[in-house]
Design an enzyme around this catalytic site. Structure first.
Site, PDB file in Angstrom:
ATOM      1  N   THR A 181      -0.911   3.827  -4.286  1.00 51.24           N
ATOM      2  CA  THR A 181      -0.670   2.829  -5.328  1.00 51.24           C
ATOM      3  C   THR A 181      -1.419   3.156  -6.613  1.00 51.24           C
ATOM      4  OG1 THR A 181      -2.508   1.413  -4.641  1.00 51.24           O
ATOM      5  CG2 THR A 181      -0.373   1.026  -3.585  1.00 51.24           C
ATOM      6  N   ASP A 182      -0.987   2.488  -7.683  1.00 51.83           N
ATOM      7  CA  ASP A 182      -1.680   2.608  -8.962  1.00 51.83           C
ATOM      8  C   ASP A 182      -2.706   1.481  -9.073  1.00 51.83           C
ATOM      9  OD1 ASP A 182      -0.242   0.293  -9.609  1.00 51.83           O
ATOM     10  OD2 ASP A 182       1.187   1.352 -10.882  1.00 51.83           O
ATOM     11  N   GLN A 183      -3.302   1.341 -10.226  1.00 51.53           N
ATOM     12  CA  GLN A 183      -4.354   0.348 -10.428  1.00 51.53           C
ATOM     13  C   GLN A 183      -3.861  -1.084 -10.201  1.00 51.53           C
ATOM     14  OE1 GLN A 183      -6.115   0.657 -14.293  1.00 51.53           O
ATOM     15  NE2 GLN A 183      -7.838  -0.667 -13.807  1.00 51.53           N
ATOM     16  N   GLY A 205      -1.766  -1.910  -7.834  1.00 54.50           N
ATOM     17  CA  GLY A 205      -1.392  -2.080  -6.436  1.00 54.50           C
ATOM     18  C   GLY A 205       0.067  -1.796  -6.153  1.00 54.50           C
TER      19      GLY A 205
END
Length: 135
Positions: free
Chosen positions: A15-17, A19
């Protein structure tokens, strides 16, 4: 057409920052579904490779419908759409579980390669098995 169902949980590393699952991970989930499909209907991909069969992705497309998020369960339904003399086409439906919300649809084409890495026909026995599976 016969299909297989594979489930995976979205890992934090995927995931990215915010989520949200990074878009390239959907292709990894397609690979998971495809190898499970081959294992279930034929034999393990590792066994096929030991027999000299190599299948390489030559084309891939993904359409994103909704975001998968950290710790959600994603179901990948994999279907063998086409069997050609030198290629296989798989289709995928990825949904959020529970509930079944559509996350993505995808399609990959795999080509058969010989030992020198050149395009070659899928072995007759394997092709016959895959055509039976497809129906």
């Amino acid at each position: 057409m016969p299909s297989t169902s594979t489930e995976t949980r979205v890992r934090y590393a995927e995931t990215d920052q915010m989520g949200v699952a990074y878009h390239a991970n959907y292709l990894i989930w397609c690979e998971m579904g495809r190898t499970d499909f081959i294992r279930h209907h034929v034999r393990s991909y590792a066994d096929l490779e030991r027999e000299g069969v190599a299948l390489a992705v030559s084309d891939a497309s993904v359409r994103y419908h909704a975001a998968a998020r950290y710790d959600e369960v994603v179901r990948i339904v994999t279907t063998l759409a086409e069997v050609r003399s030198r290629a296989l086409v798989f289709e995928y439906l990825m949904t959020r579980q529970p509930g079944g919300e559509r996350l993505a649809t995808a399609r990959t084409t795999l080509v058969s390669l010989g030992t020198a890495g050149k395009l070659t026909a899928i072995p007759d026995d394997l092709r016959a098995t895959l055509e039976r599976v497809r129906g």
